[in-house]
Design a protein around this motif. Structure first.
Motif, PDB file in Angstrom:
ATOM      1  N   ASN A 135       8.408   4.985   4.310  1.00  0.00           N
ATOM      2  CA  ASN A 135       7.872   4.306   5.484  1.00  0.00           C
ATOM      3  C   ASN A 135       6.350   4.342   5.563  1.00  0.00           C
ATOM      4  N   ASP A 136       5.720   5.113   4.690  1.00  0.00           N
ATOM      5  CA  ASP A 136       4.285   5.355   4.808  1.00  0.00           C
ATOM      6  C   ASP A 136       3.427   4.499   3.885  1.00  0.00           C
ATOM      7  N   VAL A 137       4.049   3.738   3.007  1.00  0.00           N
ATOM      8  CA  VAL A 137       3.291   2.944   2.036  1.00  0.00           C
ATOM      9  C   VAL A 137       3.864   1.534   1.943  1.00  0.00           C
ATOM     10  N   GLU A 138       3.049   0.619   1.466  1.00  0.00           N
ATOM     11  CA  GLU A 138       3.512  -0.758   1.250  1.00  0.00           C
ATOM     12  C   GLU A 138       4.145  -0.895  -0.128  1.00  0.00           C
ATOM     13  N   HIS A 139       3.559  -0.225  -1.115  1.00  0.00           N
ATOM     14  CA  HIS A 139       4.048  -0.296  -2.487  1.00  0.00           C
ATOM     15  C   HIS A 139       4.658   1.042  -2.878  1.00  0.00           C
ATOM     16  N   HIS A 140       5.855   0.995  -3.430  1.00  0.00           N
ATOM     17  CA  HIS A 140       6.594   2.211  -3.740  1.00  0.00           C
ATOM     18  C   HIS A 140       6.569   2.511  -5.242  1.00  0.00           C
ATOM     19  N   GLU A 145       0.348   3.777  -5.318  1.00  0.00           N
ATOM     20  CA  GLU A 145      -0.125   3.902  -3.941  1.00  0.00           C
ATOM     21  C   GLU A 145       0.257   5.221  -3.268  1.00  0.00           C
TER      22      GLU A 145
END
Length: 213
Positions: A135-140, A145
């Protein structure tokens, strides 16, 4: 010198594989999707939930989101106390790392609610300086990232960090961020997969990480 150890959760710190695989099977069955083998289910552990179902069942984005919702419900239903356990020597090794003044971070593709719940269950709060969830990043993973976010927040250079995980996604994420990487061979992927992903080190027991540090 290593100042920071970035740790995957599922398959690295905790043995969630049986619960994850059984939940995937139940989810596919409930939604009438084609069944998959245990090996196929294990191969996608470590990816965000929606992507897991896209890869397993080739569904569209909306269907994958529905699959993820059903999965979360079933996972919570079956996640009884004692079902998930830490791997051998994890707590003792984290204690030793903490005593050496190492910064520790958990970097997982698991959602924030269940990840925080596991951290509380296993009483890891005192050891961990930072937690990054899906939930904390756009790219996993394998995108860098999540690691870059941890490095920035904790003020550590990539060359001072070690990324530890059981999946090729963890290794590629760490390498993409410029960090050294260590694969654990007792988790969800084999040594050959981790070596092919470019792991700098391989260990068969979590305690062996201390030898690398």
């Amino acid at each position: 010198m290593t100042r920071l150890v970035i740790l995957d959760f599922d398959g690295t710190l905790a043995d969630t594989q049986p619960l994850i695989v059984s939940t995937l099977h139940r989810t596919l069955a409930e939604l009438g999707l084609p069944p998959r083998t245990d090996a196929e289910c294990r191969s996608i552990i470590g990816l965000p939930l929606k992507e897991c179902f896209v890869r397993l069942s080739s569904v569209d984005d909306a269907t994958a989101e529905h699959c993820a919702e059903v999965y979360r419900r079933i996972f919570d239903e079956d996640n009884h106390p004692g079902v998930v356990t830490l791997f051998p020597h994890v707590l003792e090794t984290l204690t030793e790392m903490h005593s050496r003044s190492l910064q520790l971070a958990i970097c997982s593709s698991r959602g924030r609610p269940t990840l925080d719940g596991f951290v509380r269950t296993f009483q890891l709060e005192d050891y961990v300086n930072m937690i990054v969830s899906a939930n904390d990043v756009e790219h996993h993973k394998p995108h860098p990232e999540p690691v870059l976010l941890i490095l920035k927040q904790l003020g550590v250079h990539a060359g001072e960090a070690l990324v530890v995980g059981d999946a090729s996604y963890d290794i590629m994420m760490g390498r993409n961020a410029g960090c050294r990487t260590c694969g654990v061979t007792y988790g969800n992927q084999c040594a050959a997969d981790l070596r092919a992903a470019g792991a700098d080190y391989l260990v068969g027991d979590f305690a062996e990480i201390l030898n690398i540090l």
